[in-house]
Scaffold this motif. Structure first.
Motif, PDB file in Angstrom:
ATOM      1  N   ILE A 169       0.851  -1.192   0.000  1.00 38.13           N
ATOM      2  CA  ILE A 169       0.000   0.000   0.000  1.00 38.13           C
ATOM      3  C   ILE A 169       0.886   1.240   0.000  1.00 38.13           C
ATOM      4  O   ILE A 169       1.671   1.455   0.924  1.00 38.13           O
ATOM      5  CB  ILE A 169      -0.951   0.023   1.210  1.00 38.13           C
ATOM      6  N   GLY A 170       0.756   2.036  -1.066  1.00 35.28           N
ATOM      7  CA  GLY A 170       1.469   3.298  -1.168  1.00 35.28           C
ATOM      8  C   GLY A 170       0.531   4.464  -0.911  1.00 35.28           C
ATOM      9  O   GLY A 170      -0.575   4.296  -0.386  1.00 35.28           O
ATOM     10  N   THR A 171       0.953   5.651  -1.320  1.00 28.60           N
ATOM     11  CA  THR A 171       0.166   6.849  -1.025  1.00 28.60           C
ATOM     12  C   THR A 171      -1.184   6.841  -1.735  1.00 28.60           C
ATOM     13  O   THR A 171      -2.199   7.195  -1.144  1.00 28.60           O
ATOM     14  CB  THR A 171       0.953   8.108  -1.428  1.00 28.60           C
ATOM     15  N   LEU A 172      -1.213   6.413  -3.012  1.00 24.54           N
ATOM     16  CA  LEU A 172      -2.472   6.410  -3.750  1.00 24.54           C
ATOM     17  C   LEU A 172      -3.471   5.440  -3.127  1.00 24.54           C
ATOM     18  O   LEU A 172      -4.633   5.797  -2.885  1.00 24.54           O
ATOM     19  CB  LEU A 172      -2.236   6.034  -5.216  1.00 24.54           C
ATOM     20  N   THR A 173      -3.027   4.223  -2.858  1.00 20.24           N
ATOM     21  CA  THR A 173      -3.934   3.220  -2.300  1.00 20.24           C
ATOM     22  C   THR A 173      -4.369   3.588  -0.889  1.00 20.24           C
ATOM     23  O   THR A 173      -5.535   3.413  -0.525  1.00 20.24           O
ATOM     24  CB  THR A 173      -3.263   1.836  -2.290  1.00 20.24           C
ATOM     25  N   ALA A 174      -3.446   4.107  -0.085  1.00 22.76           N
ATOM     26  CA  ALA A 174      -3.790   4.504   1.283  1.00 22.76           C
ATOM     27  C   ALA A 174      -4.819   5.620   1.292  1.00 22.76           C
ATOM     28  O   ALA A 174      -5.783   5.591   2.070  1.00 22.76           O
ATOM     29  CB  ALA A 174      -2.527   4.939   2.029  1.00 22.76           C
ATOM     30  N   SER A 175      -4.640   6.586   0.415  1.00 24.16           N
ATOM     31  CA  SER A 175      -5.597   7.682   0.331  1.00 24.16           C
ATOM     32  C   SER A 175      -6.969   7.192  -0.124  1.00 24.16           C
ATOM     33  O   SER A 175      -8.005   7.581   0.430  1.00 24.16           O
ATOM     34  CB  SER A 175      -5.067   8.755  -0.624  1.00 24.16           C
ATOM     35  N   ALA A 176      -6.977   6.317  -1.138  1.00 25.08           N
ATOM     36  CA  ALA A 176      -8.255   5.785  -1.639  1.00 25.08           C
ATOM     37  C   ALA A 176      -8.952   4.930  -0.583  1.00 25.08           C
ATOM     38  O   ALA A 176     -10.175   5.002  -0.420  1.00 25.08           O
ATOM     39  CB  ALA A 176      -8.017   4.970  -2.907  1.00 25.08           C
ATOM     40  N   LEU A 177      -8.180   4.127   0.150  1.00 24.41           N
ATOM     41  CA  LEU A 177      -8.759   3.307   1.209  1.00 24.41           C
ATOM     42  C   LEU A 177      -9.342   4.159   2.324  1.00 24.41           C
ATOM     43  O   LEU A 177     -10.434   3.888   2.833  1.00 24.41           O
ATOM     44  CB  LEU A 177      -7.700   2.366   1.778  1.00 24.41           C
ATOM     45  N   ALA A 178      -8.609   5.198   2.712  1.00 26.06           N
ATOM     46  CA  ALA A 178      -9.099   6.082   3.770  1.00 26.06           C
ATOM     47  C   ALA A 178     -10.398   6.755   3.350  1.00 26.06           C
ATOM     48  O   ALA A 178     -11.321   6.909   4.157  1.00 26.06           O
ATOM     49  CB  ALA A 178      -8.034   7.132   4.103  1.00 26.06           C
ATOM     50  N   GLY A 179     -10.483   7.151   2.077  1.00 22.39           N
ATOM     51  CA  GLY A 179     -11.708   7.772   1.591  1.00 22.39           C
ATOM     52  C   GLY A 179     -12.877   6.809   1.530  1.00 22.39           C
ATOM     53  O   GLY A 179     -14.019   7.181   1.784  1.00 22.39           O
ATOM     54  N   ALA A 180     -12.603   5.538   1.216  1.00 23.34           N
ATOM     55  CA  ALA A 180     -13.674   4.547   1.108  1.00 23.34           C
ATOM     56  C   ALA A 180     -14.121   4.039   2.471  1.00 23.34           C
ATOM     57  O   ALA A 180     -15.311   3.800   2.694  1.00 23.34           O
ATOM     58  CB  ALA A 180     -13.204   3.373   0.244  1.00 23.34           C
ATOM     59  N   LEU A 181     -13.175   3.890   3.398  1.00 30.52           N
ATOM     60  CA  LEU A 181     -13.497   3.317   4.697  1.00 30.52           C
ATOM     61  C   LEU A 181     -14.116   4.323   5.663  1.00 30.52           C
ATOM     62  O   LEU A 181     -15.027   3.985   6.414  1.00 30.52           O
ATOM     63  CB  LEU A 181     -12.228   2.727   5.326  1.00 30.52           C
ATOM     64  N   GLY A 182     -13.607   5.556   5.654  1.00 27.84           N
ATOM     65  CA  GLY A 182     -14.059   6.514   6.666  1.00 27.84           C
ATOM     66  C   GLY A 182     -13.633   6.030   8.039  1.00 27.84           C
ATOM     67  O   GLY A 182     -12.450   5.786   8.291  1.00 27.84           O
ATOM     68  N   ASP A 183     -14.599   5.828   8.947  1.00 25.86           N
ATOM     69  CA  ASP A 183     -14.283   5.257  10.261  1.00 25.86           C
ATOM     70  C   ASP A 183     -14.481   3.750  10.283  1.00 25.86           C
ATOM     71  O   ASP A 183     -14.347   3.111  11.329  1.00 25.86           O
ATOM     72  CB  ASP A 183     -15.129   5.912  11.353  1.00 25.86           C
ATOM     73  N   ALA A 184     -14.828   3.160   9.134  1.00 25.62           N
ATOM     74  CA  ALA A 184     -14.980   1.702   8.947  1.00 25.62           C
ATOM     75  C   ALA A 184     -16.176   1.114   9.676  1.00 25.62           C
ATOM     76  O   ALA A 184     -16.348  -0.106   9.691  1.00 25.62           O
ATOM     77  CB  ALA A 184     -13.698   0.962   9.364  1.00 25.62           C
TER      78      ALA A 184
END
Length: 345
Positions: free
Chosen positions: A222-237
């Motif tokens: 997981i790099g910057t692009l994937t981490a950012s996209a995951l954070a946006g999709a998950l929110g607080d999970a």
């Protein structure tokens, strides 16, 4: 009898509402313009009632507006509403179907995104579209230049170098008219490169400052692009009960066609966010190559799996595990522990 549940069919200009009481008796049907429907909801529906909408364009915006007014809002995927549409389809019937669907006890709902989540997801969507446009532009250049007997090298970087060389070479057979056209295409390609670089920089800044994205970047693959996209999709999970649910929502679990007590698992379902799934799979491929010669738990696990299964199966399994671990460290607000990586999240 007061209204306890409302289904709303949202649109660009005209909104249809369908409200029922706690005994599912119809209490309200109406059609309102865009600037009037919220006032009608506040006037007719008591605070705390459940209001449902399809998860389509502008749904997250209206959900936040309704939440600010004290309502419990549920967003539902369109495919889960369709079975409840009676007879012919129209907006009034759709509102009734939404009202019926959100009342089912086993129904699954879409998490309501915050403005910050929408901002970062918008950046990713724009970047993805710009990359597609750049690829299309590069392919157009390759096709056109080939008609003049010139072969474009593989790779976008080499194509940029070749473009400069072709335009400078007066003996390569290109006409003056085509040189003008090719110069314009080269300028368009440079513009797309600059736009992609600008949006990428914005995404990377978000990943470096967002605490969730910073924790996610400690995961392998997981790099910057994937981490950012995951954070946006998950929110607080909290929208997902467990990591398996999150992985399934990304289409990283097998499709199932089982009957008569006989289980039959097919390829992955490929449901949900194809962009995020693609990032996770590409990251898993890199992590799989990196695991060669490593002695940690995750490297052992993926190598043992690759010995029994095809390498692509092992890569997808690693992407699935990465998604589940991402959910776990986001939901429980904890750091990544490599010693636990081989266990299910």
């Amino acid at each position: 009898m007061s209204i306890s549940r409302v289904g709303v069919d949202i649109a660009k200009s005209v909104f249809h509402v369908h409200g029922v009481d706690r005994h599912d008796q119809i209490e309200w049907r109406g059609k309102y313009k865009r600037d009037k429907w919220l006032d009608a909801i506040v006037k007719r529906v008591p605070t705390g009632a459940v209001i449902g909408m399809e998860a389509c364009a502008s749904a997250h915006h209206w959900a936040r507006e309704l939440q600010a007014r004290g309502y419990h809002v549920k967003l539902i995927a369109a495919q889960f509403v369709k079975p409840y549409v009676k007879s012919n389809k129209n907006d009034r019937v759709d509102a009734e179907a939404i009202c019926e669907a959100i009342g089912r006890p086993s129904m699954r709902f879409v998490a309501i995104k915050t403005v910050a989540q929408q901002d970062i997801q918008a950046a990713h969507r724009i970047r993805s579209e710009l990359v597609h446009q750049r690829t299309a532009k590069a392919n157009q250049i390759r096709g056109l230049i080939g008609e003049y007997g010139l072969v474009a090298p593989i790779g976008i970087g080499q194509l940029r170098t070749a473009l400069h060389r072709w335009l400078e070479d007066a003996e390569n057979g290109l006409t003056d008219d085509f040189r003008v056209l090719l110069s314009g295409l080269a300028e368009e390609l440079r513009y797309l490169d600059e736009r992609i670089a600008t949006v990428t920089e914005r995404i990377e800044r978000h990943a470096q400052t967002d605490p969730v994205a910073k924790r996610l970047m400690t995961l392998r693959g997981i790099g910057t692009l994937t981490a950012s996209a995951l954070a946006g999709a998950l929110g607080d999970a909290q929208a997902f009960k467990c990591g398996r649910d999150f992985a399934a929502s990304l289409g990283l679990t097998p499709r199932q066609y089982s009957t008569g007590g006989r289980d039959r698992l097919l390829g992955i379902s490929k449901r949900g966010d194809s962009y995020l799934r693609s990032l996770l799979v590409h990251g898993a491929r890199a992590a799989f190559r990196w695991s060669e010669g490593r002695e940690d738990n995750l490297s052992h696990w993926v190598r043992q799996l690759a010995e029994r299964k095809h390498v692509n199966v092992a890569v997808i399994a690693l992407a699935n595990k990465t998604a589940r671990i991402a959910w776990a460290i986001t939901r429980h607000d904890q750091a990544y522990d490599p010693n636990l990586a081989s266990k299910a999240a």
